[in-house]
Scaffold this motif. Sequence first.
Motif, PDB file in Angstrom:
ATOM      1  N   PRO A  10      -8.468  -7.947  -3.266  1.00  0.00           N
ATOM      2  CA  PRO A  10      -8.580  -6.491  -3.276  1.00  0.00           C
ATOM      3  C   PRO A  10      -7.211  -5.903  -2.968  1.00  0.00           C
ATOM      4  O   PRO A  10      -6.722  -6.014  -1.844  1.00  0.00           O
ATOM      5  N   LEU A  11      -6.574  -5.324  -3.979  1.00  0.00           N
ATOM      6  CA  LEU A  11      -5.250  -4.737  -3.791  1.00  0.00           C
ATOM      7  C   LEU A  11      -5.160  -3.476  -4.634  1.00  0.00           C
ATOM      8  O   LEU A  11      -5.992  -3.224  -5.500  1.00  0.00           O
ATOM      9  N   ASN A  12      -4.129  -2.723  -4.381  1.00  0.00           N
ATOM     10  CA  ASN A  12      -3.873  -1.486  -5.104  1.00  0.00           C
ATOM     11  C   ASN A  12      -3.904  -1.723  -6.614  1.00  0.00           C
ATOM     12  O   ASN A  12      -3.014  -2.382  -7.149  1.00  0.00           O
ATOM     13  N   HIS A  54      -0.795  -1.369  -8.646  1.00  0.00           N
ATOM     14  CA  HIS A  54       0.325  -2.296  -8.447  1.00  0.00           C
ATOM     15  C   HIS A  54      -0.207  -3.661  -8.014  1.00  0.00           C
ATOM     16  O   HIS A  54      -0.092  -4.056  -6.863  1.00  0.00           O
ATOM     17  N   MET A  55      -0.798  -4.349  -8.977  1.00  0.00           N
ATOM     18  CA  MET A  55      -1.457  -5.623  -8.668  1.00  0.00           C
ATOM     19  C   MET A  55      -0.487  -6.803  -8.704  1.00  0.00           C
ATOM     20  O   MET A  55      -0.801  -7.869  -8.187  1.00  0.00           O
ATOM     21  N   SER A  56       0.645  -6.637  -9.384  1.00  0.00           N
ATOM     22  CA  SER A  56       1.563  -7.756  -9.603  1.00  0.00           C
ATOM     23  C   SER A  56       2.020  -8.366  -8.283  1.00  0.00           C
ATOM     24  O   SER A  56       2.708  -7.727  -7.486  1.00  0.00           O
ATOM     25  N   LEU A  57       1.621  -9.607  -8.076  1.00  0.00           N
ATOM     26  CA  LEU A  57       1.836 -10.260  -6.793  1.00  0.00           C
ATOM     27  C   LEU A  57       2.775 -11.440  -6.991  1.00  0.00           C
ATOM     28  O   LEU A  57       2.579 -12.258  -7.872  1.00  0.00           O
ATOM     29  N   GLN A  71       3.461 -14.637  -2.221  1.00  0.00           N
ATOM     30  CA  GLN A  71       2.613 -13.627  -1.581  1.00  0.00           C
ATOM     31  C   GLN A  71       1.139 -13.938  -1.824  1.00  0.00           C
ATOM     32  O   GLN A  71       0.290 -13.769  -0.944  1.00  0.00           O
ATOM     33  N   ALA A  81       5.473  -5.560  -1.807  1.00  0.00           N
ATOM     34  CA  ALA A  81       4.281  -5.857  -1.008  1.00  0.00           C
ATOM     35  C   ALA A  81       3.607  -4.564  -0.544  1.00  0.00           C
ATOM     36  O   ALA A  81       2.379  -4.461  -0.524  1.00  0.00           O
ATOM     37  N   ALA A 136       3.614  -1.700  -2.117  1.00  0.00           N
ATOM     38  CA  ALA A 136       2.907  -1.143  -3.275  1.00  0.00           C
ATOM     39  C   ALA A 136       1.595  -1.888  -3.504  1.00  0.00           C
ATOM     40  O   ALA A 136       0.563  -1.268  -3.803  1.00  0.00           O
ATOM     41  N   ASN A 137       1.614  -3.211  -3.351  1.00  0.00           N
ATOM     42  CA  ASN A 137       0.391  -4.009  -3.511  1.00  0.00           C
ATOM     43  C   ASN A 137      -0.723  -3.507  -2.605  1.00  0.00           C
ATOM     44  O   ASN A 137      -1.895  -3.542  -2.963  1.00  0.00           O
ATOM     45  N   GLY A 138      -0.338  -3.083  -1.402  1.00  0.00           N
ATOM     46  CA  GLY A 138      -1.350  -2.696  -0.426  1.00  0.00           C
ATOM     47  C   GLY A 138      -1.501  -1.193  -0.249  1.00  0.00           C
ATOM     48  O   GLY A 138      -2.168  -0.753   0.684  1.00  0.00           O
ATOM     49  N   GLY A 139      -0.884  -0.426  -1.141  1.00  0.00           N
ATOM     50  CA  GLY A 139      -1.076   1.023  -1.075  1.00  0.00           C
ATOM     51  C   GLY A 139      -0.313   1.701   0.055  1.00  0.00           C
ATOM     52  O   GLY A 139      -0.770   2.686   0.624  1.00  0.00           O
TER      53      GLY A 139
END
Lengths: 267, 267
Positions: A152-154, A157-160, A164, B39, B41-44
């Motif tokens: 569960p992420l934004n 902006h899912m690109s991880l 990470q 990171a 951005a990934n988590g808002g």
Amino acid sequence: MTGGRDEGGADLAPPPGESPIIVLVRPQLGENIGTAARAMANGGLFHMRIVAPRDGWPQPYAWRAASGADKILDHATIHPTVADAVADCHRVFATCPRPRHIVIPVRTARAAAEDLREINGRGLRTAVLFGPERAGLENDDMARADTLVRYPLNPAHMSLNLAQAVMILAYEWWTAVETTPPRYLMTNETAVATKGEIDGLMGRLISELDASGFLDNTAKRPGMVRNLSHWFQRGEVTVQEVRTLHGVVSELSKGRMRRGRIPDDAS
Amino acid sequence: MTGGRDEGGADLAPPPGESPIIVLVRPQLGENIGTAARAMANGGLFHMRIVAPRDGWPQPYAWRAASGADKILDHATIHPTVADAVADCHRVFATCPRPRHIVIPVRTARAAAEDLREINGRGLRTAVLFGPERAGLENDDMARADTLVRYPLNPAHMSLNLAQAVMILAYEWWTAVETTPPRYLMTNETAVATKGEIDGLMGRLISELDASGFLDNTAKRPGMVRNLSHWFQRGEVTVQEVRTLHGVVSELSKGRMRRGRIPDDAS
């Protein structure tokens, strides 16, 4: 399976039930393999398998980036395919942010970690697949997995980063020490089949279906095979069931053949 | 406070209550600042403040490592001291793995994220401090914080990359409101089969197996049928899969029959 730097160990498979094996599928940068190892150490994961690393193995950049997690890299094993990397595993989770047209149970990272604790707690060997840096896992890789892990992420902006992605799973693994099993399979006197045993059954079935002409449509063939594979991956098939299903495949084929010879017997 | 690349904004402070400000204290590598932004951005998380970056600001390496999280870097502000960076904040959390001789409430990352959600929900402005790559926060930095965040991680390998540390907090921030069910089956355009549909498939299979003689052992027959049934019940078979499996049963039977009639075709 070929050993990493530590050439001494003949079979480096962790004892079943210990902790999940992290499988890096076609990773591109040695540095990312190193930081993934570091993240694994942070979360108490110690078994790494690498499928077809782009730049070969060993890579000095990996050790340089591992920040003390050298042992994980020293004992990492290299595999030509995902199938080879997970053949001795009972359950395989795949991490993948992209939506796919497959039918597979999906878990959040947290629920996946709880599941893994529970499954390892039953003495089974588990693995988690991580795709290459940009491309992610391919459909054929996914067909080796029985569970999909979606973080569960934004959504904007899912690109991880690879490390990470490993970090989050390792962190959830560490924090999921809660021991109440949310789900378990009662297997009685039999055991859960490994992915290699399922592959053996799938191989039999596919060759029978090829012989019968069921898979003659070459355009549709890969998708149909994957669909069957996904179905077989779900639900922890037992060794006894694999045996029975081998029998089913044989008998379905042979039985009709007998009837073909003695048509009066058929109806 | 001095602006980042976006020199237009006079006061870039986020509105109180929006989301925590991530404060990187004396970060060393531009690349780490970039991956930290990614990171976030990934988590808002969108508000970054940087205290005395070792190599100055802006640094091209940061933007190169940010993987699309440029906006966060564009709007990051530079501050000479931690005191300056948090002057407009109501609550300041500090992440630090090392034990300190200070008296301060300690939270896990998860509890901290829940706290932050609650505090931001009350319309307050919050910040979270992250120390430099190796040294961590100094005692004077800690004296600006009211809460310590300590990640539950493998005590034998606590050393966390800066971006990894930010990632875990960002991930917990995001999941603190996340509503994804912990497990679901991705069925695409198909649906989970009803028990009646599974019964229909089972009936077909059993009658084929009866015809082939596979179930001739009357003592074992009920148990074998039950075993097959149990396997079919697990794992939420879909309607599409039931259809495919009907096809598989038919084809396995028919294919061999054809081969029975034309033996040359068999191998």
